[in-house]
Enzyme design. Structure first.
Site, PDB file in Angstrom:
ATOM      1  N   ARG A 124     -43.497  18.347   7.602  1.00  0.00           N
ATOM      2  CA  ARG A 124     -43.814  19.801   8.009  1.00  0.00           C
ATOM      3  C   ARG A 124     -44.544  19.801   9.511  1.00  0.00           C
ATOM      4  O   ARG A 124     -44.296  20.605  10.228  1.00  0.00           O
ATOM      5  CB  ARG A 124     -44.887  20.638   7.064  1.00  0.00           C
ATOM      6  CG  ARG A 124     -45.120  21.858   7.155  1.00  0.00           C
ATOM      7  CD  ARG A 124     -45.567  22.536   5.950  1.00  0.00           C
ATOM      8  NE  ARG A 124     -46.693  21.338   5.554  1.00  0.00           N
ATOM      9  CZ  ARG A 124     -47.115  21.746   4.235  1.00  0.00           C
ATOM     10  NH1 ARG A 124     -47.073  22.710   3.675  1.00  0.00           N
ATOM     11  NH2 ARG A 124     -47.965  20.783   3.683  1.00  0.00           N
ATOM     12  N   ARG A 125     -45.357  18.919   9.582  1.00  0.00           N
ATOM     13  CA  ARG A 125     -46.191  18.907  11.053  1.00  0.00           C
ATOM     14  C   ARG A 125     -46.060  17.098  11.198  1.00  0.00           C
ATOM     15  O   ARG A 125     -46.626  16.498  10.576  1.00  0.00           O
ATOM     16  CB  ARG A 125     -47.855  19.238  10.715  1.00  0.00           C
ATOM     17  CG  ARG A 125     -48.040  20.505  10.378  1.00  0.00           C
ATOM     18  CD  ARG A 125     -49.370  20.869   9.421  1.00  0.00           C
ATOM     19  NE  ARG A 125     -49.060  19.929   8.320  1.00  0.00           N
ATOM     20  CZ  ARG A 125     -50.010  19.666   7.149  1.00  0.00           C
ATOM     21  NH1 ARG A 125     -51.187  19.942   7.770  1.00  0.00           N
ATOM     22  NH2 ARG A 125     -49.891  18.978   6.385  1.00  0.00           N
ATOM     23  N   GLY A 165     -43.811  11.042 -14.162  1.00  0.00           N
ATOM     24  CA  GLY A 165     -44.068  10.017 -12.892  1.00  0.00           C
ATOM     25  C   GLY A 165     -43.318   8.793 -13.322  1.00  0.00           C
ATOM     26  O   GLY A 165     -42.075   8.736 -13.249  1.00  0.00           O
ATOM     27  N   GLY A 201     -54.987  12.197  -5.988  1.00  0.00           N
ATOM     28  CA  GLY A 201     -53.250  12.361  -5.677  1.00  0.00           C
ATOM     29  C   GLY A 201     -52.526  12.832  -6.857  1.00  0.00           C
ATOM     30  O   GLY A 201     -51.340  13.114  -6.797  1.00  0.00           O
ATOM     31  N   GLU A 244     -50.933  18.994  -8.232  1.00  0.00           N
ATOM     32  CA  GLU A 244     -50.329  19.668  -7.163  1.00  0.00           C
ATOM     33  C   GLU A 244     -50.826  20.229  -5.796  1.00  0.00           C
ATOM     34  O   GLU A 244     -51.942  20.160  -5.798  1.00  0.00           O
ATOM     35  CB  GLU A 244     -49.328  20.733  -7.710  1.00  0.00           C
ATOM     36  CG  GLU A 244     -48.452  20.153  -9.022  1.00  0.00           C
ATOM     37  CD  GLU A 244     -47.394  19.141  -8.520  1.00  0.00           C
ATOM     38  OE1 GLU A 244     -46.491  19.405  -7.724  1.00  0.00           O
ATOM     39  OE2 GLU A 244     -47.188  18.352  -9.146  1.00  0.00           O
ATOM     40  N   LYS A 267     -41.608  20.928 -16.474  1.00  0.00           N
ATOM     41  CA  LYS A 267     -41.269  19.587 -17.296  1.00  0.00           C
ATOM     42  C   LYS A 267     -40.668  19.926 -18.738  1.00  0.00           C
ATOM     43  O   LYS A 267     -39.720  19.259 -18.943  1.00  0.00           O
ATOM     44  CB  LYS A 267     -42.381  18.699 -17.138  1.00  0.00           C
ATOM     45  CG  LYS A 267     -42.937  18.108 -15.983  1.00  0.00           C
ATOM     46  CD  LYS A 267     -44.161  17.542 -15.848  1.00  0.00           C
ATOM     47  CE  LYS A 267     -44.677  16.958 -14.421  1.00  0.00           C
ATOM     48  NZ  LYS A 267     -45.937  16.396 -14.233  1.00  0.00           N
ATOM     49  N   GLY A 294     -49.411  10.376  -9.218  1.00  0.00           N
ATOM     50  CA  GLY A 294     -50.062   9.291  -8.303  1.00  0.00           C
ATOM     51  C   GLY A 294     -48.543   9.038  -7.476  1.00  0.00           C
ATOM     52  O   GLY A 294     -47.522   8.773  -7.903  1.00  0.00           O
TER      53      GLY A 294
END
Ligand code: NDP
Ligand code: HSE
Length: 434
Positions: A49-50, A136, A189, A192, A207, A309
């Protein structure tokens, strides 16, 4: 250049918690990936994004803020770890429409627009893989899509959100406060970008929709999943659970329900529930996830591992990348969407559940009889009842047998209106045998 030497060019969309680890593994394991796939894999570009923040270990020359341009360039495969609905939906449709296979970890997008993406993949002969979207690192979707494709799955129940499991585990093990535990989960981490997606159950509901779709060969969207988060879980609920040798977990439950006339439907829900301490899901702590699958022929299967993670999720993304790249090398395609059963979704009100209700009551003669009468009037059978304390400290704990959720709710509402009931201290569903 021979075909075997020609690199498979990969566009990586997103370079946050997961994307950074995908970029690292792709670079560090380049030789091994080449050996496993039969052709080299080349990271062609990374959309962010940046482009003005330090990203240690990420090749700066690959970064771009033009995700659309990257997808439209001469790349063969698109890996999406941005998240959210837009611009990812548009980007992935554009890739699939151009015949470029996609690997994504984006459960929110799949749970709302999975059908549209699968249709685009089918039309152009591209692959759509999404192992990382649920649980995950745990290989779960491939077993459902492939290994169990010849069986009949009846139930999938599990812990599929690491952030809430981390919070609930901390609250019950260390007495940590809710905010403190959430802050730590975000720092690690797991959460969300907007943690309300975790704590309000949206992440788990997405999910659940994906799991139910695969398990029951039916398109289930997140909006069809009954959803409750953990914001209402109090210290009293956790203490009440401890008193009856149970723990509180946020569960995802996908069931095939067969009515007396033989007609089938699917009931898909996410809510906190008390489960016995002896239940295998009770010992799943921290950000770990675990999922039980019950199938006709296979019986019970349990999948367990790190559900969130950067590195664990990147492992699942890389596994998909290797599968898609191998399909490209060998000239085949992976599994397609299977939604032929098209079963209707059952409402939560019709779904059979069990309740644990803890009441603060006046210690006067006949309270128990008044409460029991209301349960009987609603056709809700009581499995166990316990009265504790006297006078100001009197409390009544009731655990029910299974009944339609709507009947249980009305029962609790009516009981709360009794003059002898000072407060409904805790109401929570219970799952698992006593
Ligand atoms: P992050 O928020 O950490 O990273 C998102 C990345 O996407 C950032 O690099 C961001 O750029 C980039 N991005 C955002 N908007 C755009 C845009 N419009 N164009 C280009 N790039 C954009 O998310 P995560 O890595 O945590 O999650 C990514 C996906 O993986 C989500 O779908 C999530 O649900 C899923 N997932 C995450 C897990 C986890 O444990 N974190 C586990 C399993 C799945 P910038 O860096 O410039 O901000
Ligand atoms: N926020 C999610 C979780 C990431 O806590 O489980 C994994 O999907």
């Amino acid at each position: 250049m021979t075909d075997e030497a020609k690199p498979i060019r990969v566009a990586l969309l997103g370079c946050g918690t997961v994307g950074t680890e995908v970029a690292r593994l792709l670079t560090e394991q380049a030789d091994e990936l080449t050996a496993r796939i039969g052709r080299p894999v080349e990271l062609a570009g990374i959309a962010v994004r940046r482009n003005n923040k330090p990203r240690p270990g990420v090749p700066a020359e690959l970064l771009t803020t033009d995700a659309e341009g990257l997808v439209g360039s001469d790349v063969d495969l698109v890996v999406e770890v941005i998240g959210g609905i837009e611009p990812t939906r548009t980007l992935l449709l554009s890739a699939l429409n151009a015949g470029k296979s996609v690997v994504t970890a984006n459960k929110a997008l799949l749970a709302e627009h999975g059908g549209e993406l699968f249709t685009a993949a089918d039309a152009s002969g591209a692959d759509l893989y999404f192992e990382a979207a649920v649980a995950g690192a745990i290989p779960l979707l491939r077993p459902l899509r492939e290994s169990l494709a010849g069986d009949r799955i009846n139930r999938v129940i599990g812990i599929v959100n690491g952030t809430t499991n981390y919070i609930l585990s901390s609250m019950s093990a260390t007495g940590a406060g809710y905010s403190e535990a959430l802050e730590e989960a975000s720092r690690l981490g797991y959460a969300e970008a907007d943690p309300t997606a975790d704590v309000d159950g949206f992440d788990a509901a997405a999910k659940a929709a994906i799991l139910a779709s695969l398990a029951f060969h039916t398109r289930v969207t997140a909006s069809q999943v009954h959803r409750e988060g953990i914001a209402q879980v109090s210290a009293s609920d956790i203490a009440s659970a401890t008193q009856i040798n149970r723990v509180v977990k946020l569960l995802c439950i996908c069931e095939r329900v067969t009515d007396e006339d033989g007609s089938e439907s699917v009931a898909v829900r996410v809510h906190p529930a008390m489960i016995p301490k002896s239940h295998p899901l009770a010992s799943v702590g921290g950000a770990f996830n675990a999922v039980f699958v019950e199938a006709d022929a296979a019986g019970q299967l349990m999948f367990y591992g790190q559900g969130a993670g950067g590195a664990p999720t990147a492992s699942a993304v890389l596994g998909d990348l290797v599968a898609v790249a191998r399909n490209m090398v060998l000239g085949g395609l992976g599994p397609r969407e299977s939604a032929y059963a098209d079963l209707p979704a059952r409402t939560m009100g019709q779904t059979p559940t069990r309740y644990h209700v803890s009441l603060d009551v006046a210690d006067v003669a006949g309270v128990l009889a008044q409460v029991a009468t209301i349960f009987a009037e609603h056709d809700v059978s009581i499995a166990a009842v316990r009265q504790q304390g006297r006078a100001e400290d009197a409390s009544l704990v009731i655990v029910t047998h299974g009944a339609p959720d709507a009947a249980l709710r009305s029962t609790v509402d009516k009981v709360a209106g009794l003059a002898a009931v000072r407060e409904v201290v805790s109401v929570m569903r219970v799952e698992g045998d006593d």
